[in-house]
Design a protein around this motif. Structure first.
Motif, PDB file in Angstrom:
ATOM      1  N   UNK A 264       0.853  -1.182   0.000  1.00  0.00           N
ATOM      2  CA  UNK A 264       0.000   0.000   0.000  1.00  0.00           C
ATOM      3  C   UNK A 264       0.890   1.234   0.000  1.00  0.00           C
ATOM      4  N   UNK A 265       0.637   2.128  -0.927  1.00  0.00           N
ATOM      5  CA  UNK A 265       1.367   3.384  -1.024  1.00  0.00           C
ATOM      6  C   UNK A 265       0.505   4.481  -0.423  1.00  0.00           C
ATOM      7  N   UNK A 266       1.030   5.138   0.604  1.00  0.00           N
ATOM      8  CA  UNK A 266       0.309   6.192   1.313  1.00  0.00           C
ATOM      9  C   UNK A 266       0.839   7.546   0.855  1.00  0.00           C
ATOM     10  N   UNK A 267       0.122   8.167  -0.055  1.00  0.00           N
ATOM     11  CA  UNK A 267       0.459   9.506  -0.489  1.00  0.00           C
ATOM     12  C   UNK A 267      -0.695  10.429  -0.194  1.00  0.00           C
ATOM     13  N   UNK A 268      -1.028  11.299  -1.132  1.00  0.00           N
ATOM     14  CA  UNK A 268      -2.221  12.136  -0.988  1.00  0.00           C
ATOM     15  C   UNK A 268      -3.437  11.248  -0.809  1.00  0.00           C
ATOM     16  N   UNK A 269      -3.551  10.246  -1.680  1.00  0.00           N
ATOM     17  CA  UNK A 269      -4.486   9.139  -1.495  1.00  0.00           C
ATOM     18  C   UNK A 269      -3.680   7.910  -1.128  1.00  0.00           C
ATOM     19  N   UNK A 270      -4.339   6.767  -1.124  1.00  0.00           N
ATOM     20  CA  UNK A 270      -3.616   5.526  -0.843  1.00  0.00           C
ATOM     21  C   UNK A 270      -4.001   4.488  -1.887  1.00  0.00           C
ATOM     22  N   UNK A 271      -3.011   3.751  -2.371  1.00  0.00           N
ATOM     23  CA  UNK A 271      -3.226   2.749  -3.405  1.00  0.00           C
ATOM     24  C   UNK A 271      -2.753   1.397  -2.893  1.00  0.00           C
ATOM     25  N   UNK A 272      -3.685   0.466  -2.807  1.00  0.00           N
ATOM     26  CA  UNK A 272      -3.357  -0.907  -2.417  1.00  0.00           C
ATOM     27  C   UNK A 272      -3.348  -1.773  -3.666  1.00  0.00           C
ATOM     28  N   UNK A 273      -2.299  -2.553  -3.838  1.00  0.00           N
ATOM     29  CA  UNK A 273      -2.160  -3.422  -5.009  1.00  0.00           C
ATOM     30  C   UNK A 273      -1.704  -4.790  -4.535  1.00  0.00           C
ATOM     31  N   UNK A 408       3.394  -4.723   2.697  1.00  0.00           N
ATOM     32  CA  UNK A 408       4.510  -3.795   2.614  1.00  0.00           C
ATOM     33  C   UNK A 408       3.949  -2.399   2.362  1.00  0.00           C
ATOM     34  N   UNK A 409       4.593  -1.400   2.947  1.00  0.00           N
ATOM     35  CA  UNK A 409       4.067  -0.038   2.874  1.00  0.00           C
ATOM     36  C   UNK A 409       5.143   0.910   2.374  1.00  0.00           C
ATOM     37  N   UNK A 410       4.699   1.989   1.738  1.00  0.00           N
ATOM     38  CA  UNK A 410       5.624   3.011   1.258  1.00  0.00           C
ATOM     39  C   UNK A 410       4.857   4.306   1.088  1.00  0.00           C
ATOM     40  N   UNK A 427      -5.527  -4.823  10.412  1.00  0.00           N
ATOM     41  CA  UNK A 427      -5.427  -5.916   9.444  1.00  0.00           C
ATOM     42  C   UNK A 427      -5.152  -7.254  10.118  1.00  0.00           C
ATOM     43  N   UNK A 428      -4.491  -7.208  11.264  1.00  0.00           N
ATOM     44  CA  UNK A 428      -4.108  -8.444  11.932  1.00  0.00           C
ATOM     45  C   UNK A 428      -2.968  -9.161  11.256  1.00  0.00           C
ATOM     46  N   UNK A 429      -2.166  -8.424  10.483  1.00  0.00           N
ATOM     47  CA  UNK A 429      -1.003  -9.014   9.805  1.00  0.00           C
ATOM     48  C   UNK A 429       0.193  -8.094  10.005  1.00  0.00           C
ATOM     49  N   UNK A 430       1.411  -8.634   9.940  1.00  0.00           N
ATOM     50  CA  UNK A 430       2.599  -7.783  10.075  1.00  0.00           C
ATOM     51  C   UNK A 430       2.764  -6.850   8.881  1.00  0.00           C
ATOM     52  N   UNK A 431       3.346  -5.707   9.162  1.00  0.00           N
ATOM     53  CA  UNK A 431       3.601  -4.704   8.130  1.00  0.00           C
ATOM     54  C   UNK A 431       5.099  -4.455   8.059  1.00  0.00           C
ATOM     55  N   UNK A 432       5.610  -4.384   6.840  1.00  0.00           N
ATOM     56  CA  UNK A 432       7.038  -4.134   6.624  1.00  0.00           C
ATOM     57  C   UNK A 432       7.219  -2.813   5.899  1.00  0.00           C
ATOM     58  N   UNK A 433       8.052  -1.972   6.475  1.00  0.00           N
ATOM     59  CA  UNK A 433       8.364  -0.680   5.861  1.00  0.00           C
ATOM     60  C   UNK A 433       9.810  -0.703   5.373  1.00  0.00           C
ATOM     61  N   UNK A 434      10.045  -0.363   4.108  1.00  0.00           N
ATOM     62  CA  UNK A 434      11.414  -0.430   3.583  1.00  0.00           C
ATOM     63  C   UNK A 434      12.242   0.783   3.974  1.00  0.00           C
ATOM     64  N   UNK A 435      13.533   0.661   3.803  1.00  0.00           N
ATOM     65  CA  UNK A 435      14.410   1.799   4.074  1.00  0.00           C
ATOM     66  C   UNK A 435      14.165   2.919   3.060  1.00  0.00           C
ATOM     67  N   UNK A 436      13.745   2.545   1.861  1.00  0.00           N
ATOM     68  CA  UNK A 436      13.492   3.535   0.816  1.00  0.00           C
ATOM     69  C   UNK A 436      11.989   3.625   0.589  1.00  0.00           C
ATOM     70  N   UNK A 437      11.381   4.725   1.078  1.00  0.00           N
ATOM     71  CA  UNK A 437       9.934   4.884   0.965  1.00  0.00           C
ATOM     72  C   UNK A 437       9.496   5.248  -0.455  1.00  0.00           C
ATOM     73  N   UNK A 438      10.438   5.687  -1.293  1.00  0.00           N
ATOM     74  CA  UNK A 438      10.106   6.029  -2.684  1.00  0.00           C
ATOM     75  C   UNK A 438      10.089   4.756  -3.538  1.00  0.00           C
ATOM     76  N   UNK A 439       9.118   3.895  -3.247  1.00  0.00           N
ATOM     77  CA  UNK A 439       9.081   2.587  -3.906  1.00  0.00           C
ATOM     78  C   UNK A 439       8.762   2.699  -5.388  1.00  0.00           C
ATOM     79  N   UNK A 440       8.042   3.748  -5.812  1.00  0.00           N
ATOM     80  CA  UNK A 440       7.765   3.893  -7.243  1.00  0.00           C
ATOM     81  C   UNK A 440       9.070   4.060  -8.016  1.00  0.00           C
ATOM     82  N   UNK A 441       9.939   4.949  -7.525  1.00  0.00           N
ATOM     83  CA  UNK A 441      11.229   5.145  -8.185  1.00  0.00           C
ATOM     84  C   UNK A 441      12.082   3.888  -8.093  1.00  0.00           C
ATOM     85  N   UNK A 442      12.016   3.200  -6.945  1.00  0.00           N
ATOM     86  CA  UNK A 442      12.806   1.979  -6.799  1.00  0.00           C
ATOM     87  C   UNK A 442      12.352   0.915  -7.795  1.00  0.00           C
ATOM     88  N   UNK A 443      11.051   0.854  -8.074  1.00  0.00           N
ATOM     89  CA  UNK A 443      10.560  -0.080  -9.085  1.00  0.00           C
ATOM     90  C   UNK A 443      11.151   0.212 -10.449  1.00  0.00           C
TER      91      UNK A 443
END
Length: 494
Positions: A264-273, A408-410, A427-443
């Motif tokens: 899930x990407x949390x920006x102005x809105x949020x996008x779950x994929x 995973x969140x960014x 959610x009842x599930x673990x959440x992982x946050x990466x060191x690089x929150x700019x996951x779009x650029x990392x993709x």
């Protein structure tokens, strides 16, 4: 001789263009962002001037090269990720745009979409493309320009024009017009590209009145799309080797390579994929089915849902209500109380998207008492963001018939520890946050690096992904159950 080992990532977004220079160890050597103007000719109309947009890209590239001090010859490949659905047309001979780009937020073709829906065409479009019939997507935007710029439709039929989403336009400019190309994650957001691929759908092109001849050639996401030519500050011949739309790029950048993995990407809105693997899954809960990426001959599919208000809720508390001076202060304010004191905030300021699809819903705050403070409302705002994402992801789990195992969140708002812990609890599930929150650029970095041979396969990328922090869900409590039931009642009233 200089070794070419770096990736230049261009993340072209709705309000600005970001450029990153990254080495094979995923160290960001330089980063730059340049904003560009938004144009609103009428209510509901949103446009970008293509020249202003491209100038922001060049300025970000120039700043990165200057601040890094790196020789441009070290750049092995360029990766691009972009705002999706935004589209434009330009002259094939000289590259001049026919009109400003119509942005994904633009609603001017709502009546066209309603007419097509009334004529019974939505089922065909959804079955072929996995998308809803909505002005959000590109096809009706392209048709509008063809109909409203004098002579444009005749010129398109004569082969004098080119069209595309922002990735296509950037490659055209970066290659001096040598390459008119796209890839499936962007193509699948046009209403003209079938989920099963095989080229632009002639029936849909005819129905939506977009000549297939003006559309780009579609290549796999790690293809060699073209080489730089005449770009200020860059040598000619740097290959453009990786492209994906922003949300699919974020899923790829989060190393969600297996079915059932989600981000899930949390920006102005949020996008779950959510990755559904080799098979597109038709949603029964109003989610979108879309292409994630294509590498070689293999296509990966996704389910996607969006919440219109995420970080924008915090911006509203800051700018509209004056609760804080800086958005970063909201976490401390919300954490100053143990709970929201029965207050529920439904962030429906711009309507509710999936899985509710209630465009006329409006924001609501309920449960206010004499004891309610700014802190309670701030905490309720963070809970409202997390609750709507929990609803989205539960809908995805229902569609695939399996529970979510992790998330995973960014994005900028993912830096809020309290919000992330609330999300894990709900959610009842673990959440992982990466060191690089700019996951779009990392993709974009990952895709370009694969194409250029810097990484051998997705296994190597998964090993390169780095976690900053994990959020473990707290055990279920009565208070959590009460929060959910209060939320459901409030959403029904919004």
């Amino acid at each position: 001789m200089t070794t070419a080992d770096l990736i230049l990532a261009i993340d072209q977004g709705t309000t600005g263009s970001t450029c990153l220079l990254v080495d094979p160890q995923l160290r960001v050597l330089a980063r730059a962002t340049r904003e560009f103007p938004q144009h609103f000719p009428q209510p509901g109309w949103v446009e970008h001037d293509p020249e202003e947009l491209y100038a922001s890209v060049l300025a970000a590239v120039a700043e990165v090269l200057q601040t890094s001090g790196v020789a441009p010859a070290r750049i092995a490949a360029i990766g691009i990720t972009n705002q999706r659905e935004t589209s434009l047309l330009w002259d094939r001979s000289d590259g001049r745009p026919l009109h400003r780009a119509l942005v994904w937020q633009d609603r001017r073709t709502a009546d066209t979409c309603e007419s097509l829906r009334a004529a019974g065409h939505e089922d065909l479009i959804r079955a072929r493309t996995g998308l809803l019939l909505d002005p959000y997507f590109s096809a009706t935007k392209l048709a509008w320009v063809l109909d409203h710029v004098p002579g444009a439709r005749a010129r398109a039929e004569a082969g004098e024009l080119r069209a595309g989403t922002i990735d296509t336009y950037l490659v055209w400019r970066l290659t001096a017009g040598a390459a008119h190309v796209s890839e499936p994650s962007n193509a699948s957001r046009t209403l003209l590209w079938p989920l099963k691929g095989g080229g632009w759908d002639e029936e849909l092109c005819a129905l939506l009145r977009v000549p297939a001849a003006i559309l780009p050639r579609v290549l796999p996401c790690t293809a060699r799309f073209g080489e730089t030519c005449g770009v200020p500050g860059l040598p000619d011949g740097i290959p453009i080797h990786g492209i994906a739309g922003d949300q699919q790029a974020a899923l790829f950048g989060q190393a969600c390579f297996g079915p059932g993995e989600a981000k899930c990407t949390y920006g102005t809105g949020a996008f779950a994929v959510l990755n559904t693997g080799d098979t597109p899954v038709a949603s029964r809960h109003g989610l979108l089915t879309t292409v994630g990426w294509q590498i070689g001959e293999r296509t990966t599919y996704c389910l996607e849902g969006s919440a219109f208000m995420a970080g924008a809720v915090v911006q509203w508390l800051r700018d509209g209500l004056g609760f804080v001076l800086k958005a970063s202060e909201i976490e401390a304010l919300a954490a100053s109380v143990p709970d929201s004191g029965g207050v529920v905030l439904v962030p429906a300021h711009a309507g509710l998207g999936a899985p509710y699809w209630r465009p006329h819903a409006r924001g609501l705050i309920s449960g206010i008492t004499r004891g309610t403070t700014r802190a309670h409302i701030a905490r309720a705002a963070l809970e409202g963001i997390a609750l709507q994402i929990a609803d989205l992801l539960r809908a995805m789990s229902a569609d695939i018939g399996a529970p979510l195992k992790a998330l995973k969140v960014d994005g900028g708002a993912a830096a809020n520890d309290l919000l992330m812990q609330l999300q894990a609890d709900l959610l009842g599930v673990p959440i992982a946050r990466p060191t690089m929150l700019e996951a779009t650029a990392l993709g974009a970095v990952f895709l370009a690096g694969l194409g250029a041979g810097i990484w051998s396969d997705t296994g190597a990328l998964a090993a390169a992904w780095q976690q900053d922090r994990a959020f473990t869900p707290s055990p279920p409590t009565t208070a959590l159950a009460t929060l959910r039931s209060n939320w459901e009642r409030a959403v029904a009233l919004a």
